[in-house]
Write a protein that holds these residues in place. Structure first.
Motif, PDB file in Angstrom:
ATOM      1  N   ARG A   1      43.356  53.511  47.544  1.00  0.00           N
ATOM      2  CA  ARG A   1      44.659  52.836  47.463  1.00  0.00           C
ATOM      3  C   ARG A   1      45.802  53.742  47.891  1.00  0.00           C
ATOM      4  NH1 ARG A   1      45.186  49.727  41.795  1.00  0.00           N
ATOM      5  NH2 ARG A   1      44.600  51.798  41.016  1.00  0.00           N
ATOM      6  N   THR A   2      45.547  55.045  47.986  1.00  0.00           N
ATOM      7  CA  THR A   2      46.586  55.975  48.439  1.00  0.00           C
ATOM      8  C   THR A   2      46.690  56.013  49.961  1.00  0.00           C
ATOM      9  OG1 THR A   2      45.015  57.823  48.426  1.00  0.00           O
ATOM     10  CG2 THR A   2      46.228  57.386  46.384  1.00  0.00           C
TER      11      THR A   2
ATOM     12  N   ALA B   1      41.074  48.003  49.532  1.00  0.00           N
ATOM     13  CA  ALA B   1      40.734  48.538  48.211  1.00  0.00           C
ATOM     14  C   ALA B   1      41.114  47.558  47.109  1.00  0.00           C
ATOM     15  CB  ALA B   1      41.428  49.879  48.000  1.00  0.00           C
ATOM     16  N   GLN B   2      42.297  46.934  47.226  1.00  0.00           N
ATOM     17  CA  GLN B   2      42.716  45.961  46.223  1.00  0.00           C
ATOM     18  C   GLN B   2      41.753  44.772  46.168  1.00  0.00           C
ATOM     19  OE1 GLN B   2      45.313  47.997  44.439  1.00  0.00           O
ATOM     20  NE2 GLN B   2      45.504  45.834  43.985  1.00  0.00           N
TER      21      GLN B   2
ATOM     22  N   ARG C   1      44.606  50.372  51.719  1.00  0.00           N
ATOM     23  CA  ARG C   1      45.120  49.860  50.439  1.00  0.00           C
ATOM     24  C   ARG C   1      44.753  48.398  50.210  1.00  0.00           C
ATOM     25  NH1 ARG C   1      49.995  51.181  51.126  1.00  0.00           N
ATOM     26  NH2 ARG C   1      49.822  53.192  50.101  1.00  0.00           N
ATOM     27  N   GLU C   2      44.953  47.569  51.214  1.00  0.00           N
ATOM     28  CA  GLU C   2      44.674  46.135  51.046  1.00  0.00           C
ATOM     29  C   GLU C   2      43.188  45.888  50.792  1.00  0.00           C
ATOM     30  OE1 GLU C   2      45.253  41.913  53.476  1.00  0.00           O
ATOM     31  OE2 GLU C   2      46.080  43.783  54.277  1.00  0.00           O
TER      32      GLU C   2
ATOM     33  N   THR D   1      39.882  53.210  43.921  1.00  0.00           N
ATOM     34  CA  THR D   1      41.139  53.729  43.359  1.00  0.00           C
ATOM     35  C   THR D   1      41.693  54.843  44.232  1.00  0.00           C
ATOM     36  OG1 THR D   1      40.350  53.164  41.141  1.00  0.00           O
ATOM     37  CG2 THR D   1      42.184  54.708  41.294  1.00  0.00           C
TER      38      THR D   1
END
Length: 589
Positions: free
Chosen positions: A539-540, A548-549, A545-546, A536
């Motif tokens: 994601r910043t 982490a998703q 980000r990718e 989480t």
């Protein structure tokens, strides 16, 4: 006579004091304790709701909830509470039990964890003890119940900690055992005479199995080659291991030429290797490994083909099943090549590229150098230069097996005179270790990748750090998180002391890489809550980000599997009522 009277009186006084000290005072103490026990101690036990059984004078066995306690009164208002035999473990776990008991004794003041050896059952028995002191008229009942509850809580804490550490130690032993087998193999290889391996191409079955990590489980019995409708069987052990995997591919090209250049519809060949596992000498059963060869492309004298290797899981030795590599399915795929060009042409290309690299270095045109040429500038010897140049060139085209053969030649040439290497040659040796680790990681042989990269774990080179981290994470090694956190602390310090610029951007990119690998290591360790929180946060970051998703989706999938397993376990544990026979009805009043 009057002279002896004082002496007699003094003697009587002394005898009275001795009699009081050794007989009368203990008798009075026992009388006082005898009055305390039935009036106070038994009242405490009765009020707590347990069952009392007297074992002897001032010694009681007390059953409370699911535990049995031993109470022994030592003073009028003080007695010891012992929670005996709350855990039994194998004798081999002595060191782990001793370590955990010592830590618990240091942590919980007033409580004593101890163990004894049950010789009849050959096991260690853990017990817990504390002293309970009360005052008449105080809130002794609640204090007594609270002490018993604390016994249960400490038992739970001790048992859960022991089980967790035992599982971690088991995983560590399994990882170490798997890794140590490869390290021992390489140490043994280092003691053997060094042969000239320059002629090897990685196409021999022996070399391929060694490189992908299947070398130490094979006792080959039969190799069957299926080419179209034709099957060829080889039973000689040396002929099997020396078999050139390019033969079926070259046979396909020969058939195409006989057909006037018409392309074959089937460009595959299948090999089945039947063998007896080396680990199982007493009860040898046959196992099978399958290799599928697929021709990919031909460019002048170079023919590329892919070898896909698969072996189903089997237990080679039941006593070591939990650590054997054979106990899991094995599958990998590697790119191989047949170079029909002459060796003289390869050596001529090497000489040209070497001279070109030296000319560009003199003119300080380092940006125009290819990566294989950069390696050539580090050495002066032709055999070493040949293996470095062609090894790196093969790895750049994903021909990792051939690259490994050539780079291991270079490793041998440098390793056998390591103590006399110059600083520049040691840098070259580090490059060889790095590239070998990269190639072994690429084909999935992580144990061999770890063998080569282990010499670079303390490095400050960012490329080497990435390969160290990749190897540990790929292996699911228990040290991955520790190593990543160590590198992160170092990178944070470097970023803090570096001004804005290109170097700072490189360090930030490396930190993002470490963050992504740390997330994967958390998932590998099944620390899903911590992994979810970390993902989480990531994601910043744009470059995380990718990843982490994707990892959040993986965490959700793993939790769904855990929930399904828990439901299945609960259903298995639920007693099933016997079915009523047809026509049988409950009686009505």
């Amino acid at each position: 006579m009057s002279v002896y009277i004082p002496s007699i009186l003094s003697l009587l006084v002394v005898l009275s004091i001795v009699a009081y000290s050794y007989w009368l005072e203990p008798w009075l103490e026992r009388r006082r304790r005898g009055r305390i026990v039935p009036s106070t101690l038994q009242t405490l036990m009765a009020n707590a709701g347990g069952q009392i059984h007297q074992l002897g004078e001032h010694r009681y066995e007390y059953s409370y909830q699911d535990g049995i306690f031993l109470l022994n009164q030592e003073m009028p208002h003080s007695f010891t509470i012992t929670f005996p035999a709350f855990l039994s473990v194998d004798r081999e776990e002595l060191e782990a039990v001793r370590n955990l008991a010592n830590r618990a004794n240091q942590t919980y003041d007033g409580w004593s964890f101890f163990y004894h050896y049950n010789e009849r059952k050959d096991e260690l028995v853990l017990s817990l003890c504390t002293r309970f002191t009360f005052s008449v008229g105080g809130n002794a009942d609640e204090a007594f119940r609270s002490t018993l509850r604390n016994c249960f809580e400490l038992r739970h804490t001790f048992v859960s900690t022991y089980q967790k550490e035992a599982q971690e130690e088991s995983d560590e032993r399994a990882a170490n055992s798997s890794r140590d087998k490869f390290l021992l193999h390489m140490r043994e290889y280092a003691l053997q005479p060094k042969a000239d391996r320059t002629a090897l191409s990685g196409r021999q079955l022996r070399e391929l199995l060694r490189i992908v990590g299947e070398h130490d489980i094979l006792e080959p019995l039969r190799l069957t080659i299926y080419e179209g409708e034709r099957a060829t069987v080889i039973t000689d052990k040396e002929a099997i291991l020396d078999y050139d995997l390019a033969q079926p591919i070259l046979a396909m090209q020969q058939r195409e030429q006989e057909l006037g250049g018409e392309a074959l519809l089937d460009t595959h060949a299948t090999l089945t290797l039947t063998y007896a596992p080396l680990h199982n000498h007493e009860n040898k059963h046959l196992a099978q490994l399958t290799i599928v060869l697929e021709r990919l492309a031909t460019d002048q004298d170079l023919t590329l083909f892919r070898a896909s290797i698969a072996r189903p899981a089997y237990v080679a030795d039941g006593t070591m099943a939990f650590v054997e590599d054979t106990n899991v399915d094995f599958a990998t795929s590697v790119l191989l090549a047949y170079d029909g060009g002459r060796l003289e042409a390869r050596e001529a290309e090497l000489r040209y590229m070497w001279d070109d690299a030296k000319d560009k270095a003199k003119e300080k045109k380092f940006g125009e150098l290819t990566e294989p040429q950069r390696l050539l500038l580090r050495v002066d010897e032709q055999p070493l230069g040949y293996n470095l140049y062609w090894g790196r060139k093969c790895s750049l085209t994903n021909r990792y097996v051939e690259a490994i053969v050539l780079l291991e030649n270079a490793y041998t040439l440098l390793e056998e005179r390591f103590e006399s290497l110059t600083e520049a040659e040691k840098e070259t040796f580090a490059e060889v270790l790095y590239h070998l680790c990269f190639c072994y990681n690429s084909i999935g042989n992580y144990a061999m990748a770890f063998f080569y990269i282990s010499g670079l774990q303390g490095t400050r080179n960012l490329r080497y750090q990435r390969e160290v981290v990749n190897t540990l994470v790929n292996m699911h090694d228990y040290r991955a998180l520790q190593q990543i956190d160590r590198f992160l602390r170092r990178i944070d310090d470097m970023i803090e002391n570096t001004e804005e610029g290109e170097e700072n951007i490189t360090l930030e990119q490396h930190r993002s890489f470490l963050y992504r690998r740390r997330l994967q290591a958390l998932i590998n360790a099944n620390l899903l809550d911590e992994a979810e929180q970390f993902a989480t946060r990531l994601r910043t970051r744009d470059d995380c980000r990718e990843a982490a998703q994707e990892q959040l989706a993986e965490i959700a999938r793993l939790r769904a599997i855990e929930a399904t397993d828990r439901i299945a376990e609960a259903l298995d544990a639920t007693p099933v009522a016997p079915e009523e026979e047809e026509g049988e009805l409950d009686s009505l009043p």
